[in-house]
Design a protein around this motif. Structure first.
Motif, PDB file in Angstrom:
ATOM      1  N   THR A   1       0.818  -1.213   0.000  1.00 46.47           N
ATOM      2  CA  THR A   1       0.000   0.000   0.000  1.00 46.47           C
ATOM      3  C   THR A   1       0.855   1.267   0.000  1.00 46.47           C
ATOM      4  O   THR A   1       0.479   2.278  -0.600  1.00 46.47           O
ATOM      5  N   THR A   2       2.004   1.227   0.651  1.00 45.83           N
ATOM      6  CA  THR A   2       2.869   2.412   0.685  1.00 45.83           C
ATOM      7  C   THR A   2       3.407   2.737  -0.697  1.00 45.83           C
ATOM      8  O   THR A   2       3.375   3.885  -1.151  1.00 45.83           O
ATOM      9  N   VAL A   3       3.893   1.710  -1.381  1.00 47.14           N
ATOM     10  CA  VAL A   3       4.438   1.908  -2.726  1.00 47.14           C
ATOM     11  C   VAL A   3       3.330   2.354  -3.677  1.00 47.14           C
ATOM     12  O   VAL A   3       3.534   3.240  -4.525  1.00 47.14           O
ATOM     13  N   GLU A   4       2.143   1.751  -3.548  1.00 41.88           N
ATOM     14  CA  GLU A   4       1.034   2.125  -4.429  1.00 41.88           C
ATOM     15  C   GLU A   4       0.645   3.595  -4.228  1.00 41.88           C
ATOM     16  O   GLU A   4       0.352   4.311  -5.194  1.00 41.88           O
ATOM     17  N   ALA A   5       0.645   4.046  -2.987  1.00 43.38           N
ATOM     18  CA  ALA A   5       0.300   5.445  -2.710  1.00 43.38           C
ATOM     19  C   ALA A   5       1.338   6.390  -3.313  1.00 43.38           C
ATOM     20  O   ALA A   5       0.994   7.428  -3.893  1.00 43.38           O
ATOM     21  N   GLU A   6       2.601   6.032  -3.184  1.00 48.49           N
ATOM     22  CA  GLU A   6       3.656   6.869  -3.753  1.00 48.49           C
ATOM     23  C   GLU A   6       3.559   6.915  -5.285  1.00 48.49           C
ATOM     24  O   GLU A   6       3.733   7.976  -5.894  1.00 48.49           O
TER      25      GLU A   6
ATOM     26  N   ASN B   1       0.769  13.850 -10.122  1.00 44.94           N
ATOM     27  CA  ASN B   1       1.556  15.059 -10.340  1.00 44.94           C
ATOM     28  C   ASN B   1       2.022  15.164 -11.795  1.00 44.94           C
ATOM     29  O   ASN B   1       2.028  16.260 -12.381  1.00 44.94           O
ATOM     30  N   ALA B   2       2.392  14.039 -12.367  1.00 48.67           N
ATOM     31  CA  ALA B   2       2.831  14.050 -13.759  1.00 48.67           C
ATOM     32  C   ALA B   2       1.678  14.412 -14.687  1.00 48.67           C
ATOM     33  O   ALA B   2       1.842  15.199 -15.634  1.00 48.67           O
TER      34      ALA B   2
ATOM     35  N   GLY C   1      10.906   9.310  -9.557  1.00 45.34           N
ATOM     36  CA  GLY C   1      11.291   9.666  -8.201  1.00 45.34           C
ATOM     37  C   GLY C   1      12.545  10.515  -8.133  1.00 45.34           C
ATOM     38  O   GLY C   1      13.255  10.498  -7.123  1.00 45.34           O
ATOM     39  N   LYS C   2      12.873  11.183  -9.214  1.00 43.69           N
ATOM     40  CA  LYS C   2      14.075  12.005  -9.263  1.00 43.69           C
ATOM     41  C   LYS C   2      13.685  13.487  -9.198  1.00 43.69           C
ATOM     42  O   LYS C   2      12.619  13.890  -9.654  1.00 43.69           O
TER      43      LYS C   2
END
Length: 433
Positions: A360-365, A372-373, A424-425
């Motif tokens: 769930t953490t990775v999915e939210a990120e 945003n993109a 993520g950069k």
């Protein structure tokens, strides 16, 4: 008898096979024992009900493998998994969902995985109607009842099944599907983790039996009764029976002993503490888990486990234990079962549903980065519908107008910012031109 069975298999083989580049068996090799035999397979399977740790391991791995759902797909010309089309009606799918009229797929897979985990292999026997080449049923059979028939030129001629009453049934190659963990010493049989821990399994079982016997049969106080005179038979029998009646069994433990005939008591008791059975059984449990590559939490030992570690444990179990077993089944279905359907099976493949729980953490990120993109691209003037699919978001009806900026970035710059956000950069600030 061996020649008769081998001749029957050779006569029933209708398809030509390619010779092996090197011989895998000797000229005098008989089917009776394979290369190294399989005489211990029954003992390996019986061990599951003898040692609790082994039972817990096999029960959890087989259940987890059996609970995973499967689907049949038609391969895409592009070769991409996401372009496949699900097939909801097919004879092979019906067979896999109901291998035979006595067991559903879940029980079939669980039984097969038990055989695999205990003996290193499992065999499925295919049943057909007379004159019909398409499989109608599949049955998991005990590996100790299956014997391969090696061949010096074609590697394998067939199989022989030995029934409980000793009847030997020859089977062709297309009547048996074998899944096995490769054995470095025998290319025809699987390798069982149980073989590497047989002394540990025996130690655990004997320790449990000794502990049980200690409470059931120990005659406390325990030791030797020394009698200075020779007892007559009736005196000896009377003393023995009276001692057993007064001191044998759990209920009579630690009662005061009274001896006659000038006899003396010599204490010979060995305590449970001296034997250290708790530590001994713990050590054997660790050895069993190491052989299967399973940590404590996988068999219910939840010391120092919180929500985060529990979720991570579920993902680890699925990735390291369930998926490898599913991959072996998938290979057997796609490479051996589907070809039995001829043209009906062309272009199809079985695949399992991913058993790894989502993070769930990775999915939210990822969702935040994609949102945003998408916002950056829409603000730059790109079509909202095309933008959503480009960043991996579902199509959403768009009813507003894009927000404007004081200085809108160029389309290429907006795209670069969106890609950087997904990766993520952090994009460096460009100098104004």
């Amino acid at each position: 008898m061996a020649r008769t069975l081998l001749g029957a298999i050779l006569n029933r083989t209708a398809t030509a096979t390619t010779n092996t580049p090197v011989p895998f068996t000797s000229r005098a090799q008989s089917y009776a024992g394979g290369l190294f035999g399989n005489r211990t397979a029954e003992g390996q399977m019986r061990a599951m009900s003898s040692v609790g740790t082994l039972f817990a391991i096999v029960d959890r791995t087989s259940n987890a493998t059996a609970l995973v759902d499967w689907k049949l797909w038609r391969k895409a010309k592009s070769g991409r998994v996401e372009d496949r089309v699900e097939v909801t009606s097919h004879a092979a799918l019906e067979l896999w969902n109901r291998p035979n009229k006595f067991m559903p797929r879940q029980e079939f897979v669980e039984s097969s995985t038990q055989h695999y985990d205990l003996t290193g292999e499992t065999e499925w026997v295919i049943a057909r109607a007379p004159g019909v080449k398409i499989p109608l049923e599949m049955w998991p059979v005990r590996p100790d009842r299956m014997t391969p028939v090696p061949d010096r030129e074609t590697f394998l001629k067939g199989w022989v099944y030995t029934s409980p009453d000793g009847e030997q049934v020859p089977l062709e190659l297309d009547e048996v599907i074998q899944l096995r963990r490769p054995n470095p010493l025998d290319p025809y049989r699987g390798l069982s983790p149980v073989l590497s821990i047989l002394p540990d399994l025996d130690t655990s079982r004997y320790a449990a039996e000794w502990s049980r016997a200690f409470f059931l049969n120990s005659a406390q106080p325990g030791g030797i009764i020394e009698v200075p005179v020779h007892l007559q038979d009736h005196e000896f029998d009377e003393m023995r029976d009276r001692w057993a009646e007064q001191h044998k069994g759990v209920g009579n433990a630690h009662k005061v002993a009274i001896v006659e005939y000038g006899a003396k008591w010599a204490d010979r008791t060995i305590s449970q503490r001296d034997m250290q059975f708790v530590e001994l059984r713990g050590a054997t449990s660790t050895a069993i888990r190491e052989a299967y590559g399973i940590p404590k939490f996988a068999i219910g030992d939840l010391d120092d486990v919180n929500r985060a570690t529990a979720e991570a444990a579920k993902a680890w179990f699925a990735e390291q234990l369930t998926i490898p077993r599913l991959e072996r089944i998938k290979g057997a279905l796609n490479n051996e079962l589907l070809p039995m359907y001829g043209p009906m099976g062309d272009g199809l493949e079985f695949d399992y549903c991913d058993p790894v729980p989502p993070d769930t953490t990775v999915e939210a990120e990822q969702l935040t980065a994609r949102s945003n993109a998408a916002a950056a691209l829409v603000n730059a003037g790109y079509d909202p519908k095309g933008t959503l699919s480009a960043v991996g978001l579902p199509d959403i009806p768009f009813s507003g107008t894009p927000a404007t900026r004081a200085i809108a970035p160029a389309p290429q710059a907006a795209w670069d910012d969106a890609v950087a956000g997904l990766l993520g950069k952090q994009k460096k600030t460009r100098d104004d031109e």
